[in-house]
Scaffold this motif. Structure first.
Motif, PDB file in Angstrom:
ATOM      1  N   LEU A  15       0.770  -1.158   0.026  1.00  0.00           N
ATOM      2  CA  LEU A  15      -0.028   0.143  -0.011  1.00  0.00           C
ATOM      3  C   LEU A  15       0.936   1.140   0.033  1.00  0.00           C
ATOM      4  O   LEU A  15       2.084   1.256   0.629  1.00  0.00           O
ATOM      5  CB  LEU A  15      -0.979  -0.101   1.121  1.00  0.00           C
ATOM      6  CG  LEU A  15      -1.866  -1.050   1.194  1.00  0.00           C
ATOM      7  CD1 LEU A  15      -2.844  -0.814   2.402  1.00  0.00           C
ATOM      8  CD2 LEU A  15      -2.835  -1.132   0.204  1.00  0.00           C
ATOM      9  N   ALA A  16       0.271   2.333  -0.545  1.00  0.00           N
ATOM     10  CA  ALA A  16       1.150   3.425  -0.764  1.00  0.00           C
ATOM     11  C   ALA A  16       0.747   4.142   0.693  1.00  0.00           C
ATOM     12  O   ALA A  16      -0.127   3.821   1.367  1.00  0.00           O
ATOM     13  CB  ALA A  16       0.476   4.338  -1.785  1.00  0.00           C
ATOM     14  N   GLN A  17       1.877   5.166   1.247  1.00  0.00           N
ATOM     15  CA  GLN A  17       1.568   5.978   2.248  1.00  0.00           C
ATOM     16  C   GLN A  17       0.308   6.553   2.290  1.00  0.00           C
ATOM     17  O   GLN A  17      -0.171   7.023   1.395  1.00  0.00           O
ATOM     18  CB  GLN A  17       2.696   6.866   2.487  1.00  0.00           C
ATOM     19  CG  GLN A  17       4.122   6.049   2.677  1.00  0.00           C
ATOM     20  CD  GLN A  17       4.120   5.156   3.977  1.00  0.00           C
ATOM     21  OE1 GLN A  17       3.676   5.644   4.836  1.00  0.00           O
ATOM     22  NE2 GLN A  17       4.295   3.877   3.620  1.00  0.00           N
ATOM     23  N   GLY A  18      -0.440   6.558   3.481  1.00  0.00           N
ATOM     24  CA  GLY A  18      -1.835   7.505   3.470  1.00  0.00           C
ATOM     25  C   GLY A  18      -2.914   6.480   3.299  1.00  0.00           C
ATOM     26  O   GLY A  18      -4.017   7.117   3.495  1.00  0.00           O
ATOM     27  N   GLN A  19      -2.617   5.251   2.892  1.00  0.00           N
ATOM     28  CA  GLN A  19      -3.670   4.467   2.919  1.00  0.00           C
ATOM     29  C   GLN A  19      -4.270   3.896   4.155  1.00  0.00           C
ATOM     30  O   GLN A  19      -3.473   3.640   4.854  1.00  0.00           O
ATOM     31  CB  GLN A  19      -3.763   3.154   2.067  1.00  0.00           C
ATOM     32  CG  GLN A  19      -2.998   3.611   0.531  1.00  0.00           C
ATOM     33  CD  GLN A  19      -4.509   4.153  -0.365  1.00  0.00           C
ATOM     34  OE1 GLN A  19      -5.123   3.651  -0.708  1.00  0.00           O
ATOM     35  NE2 GLN A  19      -4.378   5.343  -0.361  1.00  0.00           N
TER      36      GLN A  19
END
Length: 87
Positions: A15-19
């Protein structure tokens, strides 16, 4: 930084950061209880992924600590990770 990996059957996605992993987990459970449905999330590289969740989908979520990458913003309007990033 913390990186979260979701493995769906035998395919893994970071997952990308902030998910919001709690939100994604809830959407996966909702899709499964509804008999199936697509769940979307942003992965490393700021790319959108849409997966079909059914009763047969095996889901594993894991957490690890990795080196910070300033490009990993979770903004799918600014993807990276392709051939142009090597220039």
């Amino acid at each position: 930084m913390v990186r979260i990996r979701i493995e769906l059957n035998d395919t893994g996605y970071y997952l990308a950061q902030g998910q919001d992993v709690t939100d994604i987990r809830d959407r996966i459970e909702t899709a499964m209880h509804a008999g199936g449905g697509f769940v979307e999330f942003i992965v490393v590289g700021n790319r959108s992924v849409s997966v079909l969740i059914t009763f047969a989908t095996r889901v594993v979520i894991s957490v690890e600590t990795v080196e910070y990458d300033a490009r990993d913003t979770g903004d799918n309007s600014a993807p990276y990770g392709g051939d142009f990033d090597l220039l």
